[in-house]
Design a protein around this motif. Structure first.
Motif, PDB file in Angstrom:
ATOM      1  N   VAL A 256      47.569 103.824  15.524  1.00 22.65           N
ATOM      2  CA  VAL A 256      46.883 102.510  16.343  1.00 22.65           C
ATOM      3  C   VAL A 256      46.440 103.215  17.683  1.00 22.65           C
ATOM      4  CG1 VAL A 256      47.568 100.400  17.121  1.00 22.65           C
ATOM      5  CG2 VAL A 256      48.673 101.210  15.131  1.00 22.65           C
ATOM      6  N   GLY A 257      45.187 102.818  17.838  1.00 24.62           N
ATOM      7  CA  GLY A 257      44.477 103.166  19.163  1.00 24.62           C
ATOM      8  C   GLY A 257      43.798 102.050  19.942  1.00 24.62           C
ATOM      9  N   HIS A 258      43.900 102.003  21.312  1.00 22.87           N
ATOM     10  CA  HIS A 258      43.338 101.224  22.183  1.00 22.87           C
ATOM     11  C   HIS A 258      42.250 101.594  23.154  1.00 22.87           C
ATOM     12  CE1 HIS A 258      43.407  98.885  26.033  1.00 22.87           C
ATOM     13  NE2 HIS A 258      43.280  97.947  25.210  1.00 22.87           N
ATOM     14  N   SER A 259      41.033 101.025  23.065  1.00 16.85           N
ATOM     15  CA  SER A 259      40.106 101.234  23.904  1.00 16.85           C
ATOM     16  C   SER A 259      39.345 102.864  23.623  1.00 16.85           C
ATOM     17  CB  SER A 259      40.533 101.148  25.349  1.00 16.85           C
ATOM     18  OG  SER A 259      39.512 101.212  26.011  1.00 16.85           O
TER      19      SER A 259
ATOM     20  N   LEU B  21      44.373 103.243   9.990  1.00 16.69           N
ATOM     21  CA  LEU B  21      44.174 103.086  11.150  1.00 16.69           C
ATOM     22  C   LEU B  21      43.947 101.861  11.615  1.00 16.69           C
ATOM     23  CD1 LEU B  21      41.660 105.528   9.893  1.00 16.69           C
ATOM     24  CD2 LEU B  21      41.978 106.427  12.097  1.00 16.69           C
ATOM     25  N   ALA B  22      44.325 101.430  12.722  1.00 13.07           N
ATOM     26  CA  ALA B  22      44.279 100.291  13.433  1.00 13.07           C
ATOM     27  C   ALA B  22      43.221 100.589  14.570  1.00 13.07           C
ATOM     28  CB  ALA B  22      45.370  99.385  13.342  1.00 13.07           C
ATOM     29  N   TYR B  23      42.484  99.649  15.257  1.00 15.87           N
ATOM     30  CA  TYR B  23      41.785  99.913  16.306  1.00 15.87           C
ATOM     31  C   TYR B  23      41.941  98.362  17.201  1.00 15.87           C
ATOM     32  CZ  TYR B  23      39.023 103.613  14.244  1.00 15.87           C
ATOM     33  OH  TYR B  23      39.012 104.761  13.448  1.00 15.87           O
ATOM     34  N   ILE B  24      42.570  98.483  18.481  1.00 12.94           N
ATOM     35  CA  ILE B  24      42.771  97.494  19.247  1.00 12.94           C
ATOM     36  C   ILE B  24      41.753  97.414  20.366  1.00 12.94           C
ATOM     37  CG2 ILE B  24      44.592  96.321  20.553  1.00 12.94           C
ATOM     38  CD1 ILE B  24      45.692  96.889  17.490  1.00 12.94           C
ATOM     39  N   ALA B  25      40.707  96.434  20.360  1.00 14.01           N
ATOM     40  CA  ALA B  25      39.795  96.589  21.597  1.00 14.01           C
ATOM     41  C   ALA B  25      39.503  98.043  21.674  1.00 14.01           C
ATOM     42  CB  ALA B  25      40.226  95.685  22.686  1.00 14.01           C
ATOM     43  N   ALA B  26      38.948  98.838  20.622  1.00 20.46           N
ATOM     44  CA  ALA B  26      38.797 100.066  20.677  1.00 20.46           C
ATOM     45  C   ALA B  26      37.160 100.613  20.332  1.00 20.46           C
ATOM     46  CB  ALA B  26      39.750 100.732  20.000  1.00 20.46           C
ATOM     47  N   PHE B  27      36.932 101.667  20.755  1.00 25.76           N
ATOM     48  CA  PHE B  27      35.697 102.329  20.463  1.00 25.76           C
ATOM     49  C   PHE B  27      35.914 103.022  19.192  1.00 25.76           C
ATOM     50  CE2 PHE B  27      35.030 102.613  25.046  1.00 25.76           C
ATOM     51  CZ  PHE B  27      33.850 101.902  25.134  1.00 25.76           C
ATOM     52  N   VAL B  28      34.845 102.863  18.093  1.00 29.09           N
ATOM     53  CA  VAL B  28      34.934 103.406  16.868  1.00 29.09           C
ATOM     54  C   VAL B  28      33.738 104.493  16.325  1.00 29.09           C
ATOM     55  CG1 VAL B  28      35.565 102.952  14.345  1.00 29.09           C
ATOM     56  CG2 VAL B  28      35.944 101.372  16.116  1.00 29.09           C
TER      57      VAL B  28
ATOM     58  N   THR C  89      37.011 107.630   5.248  1.00 30.63           N
ATOM     59  CA  THR C  89      37.794 107.885   3.936  1.00 30.63           C
ATOM     60  C   THR C  89      39.328 107.234   3.725  1.00 30.63           C
ATOM     61  OG1 THR C  89      38.697 109.797   4.839  1.00 30.63           O
ATOM     62  CG2 THR C  89      36.791 110.095   3.514  1.00 30.63           C
ATOM     63  N   LYS C  90      39.704 106.625   5.098  1.00 29.49           N
ATOM     64  CA  LYS C  90      40.922 105.689   5.270  1.00 29.49           C
ATOM     65  C   LYS C  90      40.788 104.330   5.455  1.00 29.49           C
ATOM     66  CE  LYS C  90      43.198 110.267   5.876  1.00 29.49           C
ATOM     67  NZ  LYS C  90      44.169 110.715   6.722  1.00 29.49           N
ATOM     68  N   PRO C  91      41.785 103.549   5.066  1.00 31.46           N
ATOM     69  CA  PRO C  91      41.766 101.964   5.397  1.00 31.46           C
ATOM     70  C   PRO C  91      41.760 101.917   6.752  1.00 31.46           C
ATOM     71  CG  PRO C  91      43.464 102.270   3.689  1.00 31.46           C
ATOM     72  CD  PRO C  91      42.929 103.939   4.218  1.00 31.46           C
ATOM     73  N   SER C  92      41.040 101.120   7.546  1.00 33.97           N
ATOM     74  CA  SER C  92      41.169 100.664   8.829  1.00 33.97           C
ATOM     75  C   SER C  92      41.089  99.070   9.170  1.00 33.97           C
ATOM     76  CB  SER C  92      39.901 101.328   9.653  1.00 33.97           C
ATOM     77  OG  SER C  92      38.627 101.043   9.301  1.00 33.97           O
ATOM     78  N   PHE C  93      41.560  98.862  10.264  1.00 30.59           N
ATOM     79  CA  PHE C  93      41.828  97.583  10.564  1.00 30.59           C
ATOM     80  C   PHE C  93      41.371  97.411  12.035  1.00 30.59           C
ATOM     81  CE2 PHE C  93      44.814  98.657   7.243  1.00 30.59           C
ATOM     82  CZ  PHE C  93      44.793  97.751   6.593  1.00 30.59           C
TER      83      PHE C  93
ATOM     84  N   ARG D  83      30.922  98.377  10.747  1.00 32.33           N
ATOM     85  CA  ARG D  83      30.192  99.409  10.438  1.00 32.33           C
ATOM     86  C   ARG D  83      31.422 100.558   9.910  1.00 32.33           C
ATOM     87  NH1 ARG D  83      28.043 104.286  14.450  1.00 32.33           N
ATOM     88  NH2 ARG D  83      30.018 104.061  15.012  1.00 32.33           N
ATOM     89  N   ALA D  84      32.693 100.317  10.306  1.00 34.50           N
ATOM     90  CA  ALA D  84      33.648 101.148   9.713  1.00 34.50           C
ATOM     91  C   ALA D  84      34.248 100.422   8.509  1.00 34.50           C
ATOM     92  CB  ALA D  84      34.765 101.199  10.820  1.00 34.50           C
ATOM     93  N   GLY D  85      33.918  99.276   8.000  1.00 33.24           N
ATOM     94  CA  GLY D  85      34.550  98.724   6.961  1.00 33.24           C
ATOM     95  C   GLY D  85      35.701  98.148   7.251  1.00 33.24           C
ATOM     96  N   ALA D  86      36.220  97.904   8.479  1.00 32.28           N
ATOM     97  CA  ALA D  86      37.471  97.334   8.952  1.00 32.28           C
ATOM     98  C   ALA D  86      38.099  95.949   8.546  1.00 32.28           C
ATOM     99  CB  ALA D  86      37.718  97.574  10.476  1.00 32.28           C
ATOM    100  N   LYS D  87      39.123  95.805   8.233  1.00 28.97           N
ATOM    101  CA  LYS D  87      39.383  94.248   8.122  1.00 28.97           C
ATOM    102  C   LYS D  87      39.638  93.991   9.607  1.00 28.97           C
ATOM    103  CE  LYS D  87      42.656  91.061   6.088  1.00 28.97           C
ATOM    104  NZ  LYS D  87      44.021  90.892   5.353  1.00 28.97           N
ATOM    105  N   ILE D  88      39.098  92.434   9.919  1.00 28.74           N
ATOM    106  CA  ILE D  88      38.750  92.267  11.278  1.00 28.74           C
ATOM    107  C   ILE D  88      39.504  91.120  11.512  1.00 28.74           C
ATOM    108  CG2 ILE D  88      37.289  91.519  13.223  1.00 28.74           C
ATOM    109  CD1 ILE D  88      34.838  92.842  11.670  1.00 28.74           C
TER     110      ILE D  88
END
Length: 249
Positions: free
Chosen positions: A76-79, A97-104, A182-186, A207-212
């Motif tokens: 899990v990453g922020h910013s 991976l989970a992105y919290i208001a983050a750069f991807v 290659t891995k699921p992202s949120f 772009r990352a195909g993340a569940k938003i």
């Protein structure tokens, strides 16, 4: 130097370890309330403390936490932490991976390059001071409103005074591989963010195909809405474990 905070999972608890990765200008203590919520839910939680002096060094710090975890890892990453987990997430023990208001970022792309994209109407970017000795800081007078407008003023004043300088070298460093390929992202979009424009967050997530998922929050969403952030992480982790199953290393 790196440190971590480890919460022991309850017996029979979740079969994923959560690694929380902070971004620029703050440190791992910003995750404290989310950490508490996740530990209460039975997760093993590791919290990184990296210098933000170089992307390579920050990735190495997170990779050590990944190796130390008792279970396969949910990163899990922020910013700026989003860039770190995008690179570190290529580790074979990372499941998602989970992105919290983050750069991807994508491979070959830097946070600085992503930040060059224009903001949408009514949106703002981080009010940075001119670089000094190769490091960046947010203007302390504008930090509370820009970074954490929905956090109590006493806390935001301290955060502004205690900023962790962010090296330009880390901001401009390109990634070598993007784990989201290659891995699921949120992705949790902070729709009231004044550091990373919400339109940019949505664009990177798509772009990352993340569940938003979206939440009406400032950039400091892990501090202002810790219960909701923990619930987002737990729900995403549940999706990963139900899909992949097992506790293989």
């Amino acid at each position: 130097m790196s440190n971590s905070t480890l919460g022991a999972p309850a017996t029979g608890g979740p079969a994923l370890s959560v690694v929380l990765v902070h971004g620029a200008f703050v440190d791992g203590s910003g995750w404290q309330k989310v950490y508490d919520e996740l530990v209460d839910r039975g997760f093993e939680v590791l919290v990184g403390q990296h210098s933000t002096a170089s992307l390579e060094g920050d990735v190495a710090t997170v990779e050590r936490l990944i190796a130390a975890a008792s279970h396969p890892v949910f990163l899990v990453g922020h910013s700026y932490g989003g860039a770190i987990i995008t690179e570190a997430g290529n580790h074979p023990r990372v499941r998602a991976l989970a992105y919290i208001a983050a750069f991807v970022p994508d491979a070959g792309e830097s946070v600085a390059a992503l930040n060059e994209a224009p903001e949408g109407p009514g949106e703002t970017k981080a009010p940075l001071r001119p670089p000094q000795d190769g490091y960046l800081l947010v203007d302390p007078a504008r930090f509370p409103e820009a970074f954490a407008a929905d956090v109590e003023p006493a806390t935001t004043r301290f955060l502004a005074a205690a900023q962790l300088p962010w090296a330009i070298a880390a901001a401009v460093a390109p990634l070598t591989r993007a784990a989201w390929q290659t891995k699921p992202s949120f992705y949790l979009v902070a729709s009231a963010d004044r550091m990373i424009p919400p339109t940019a967050q949505r664009r990177m997530a798509q772009r990352a195909g993340a569940k938003i998922t979206e939440i009406d929050s400032s950039h400091a969403v892990m501090m202002s809405h810790p219960q909701e952030v923990a619930a987002f992480i737990a729900a995403a982790a549940s999706t990963v474990t139900s899909t992949e199953g097992g506790d293989e290393q």
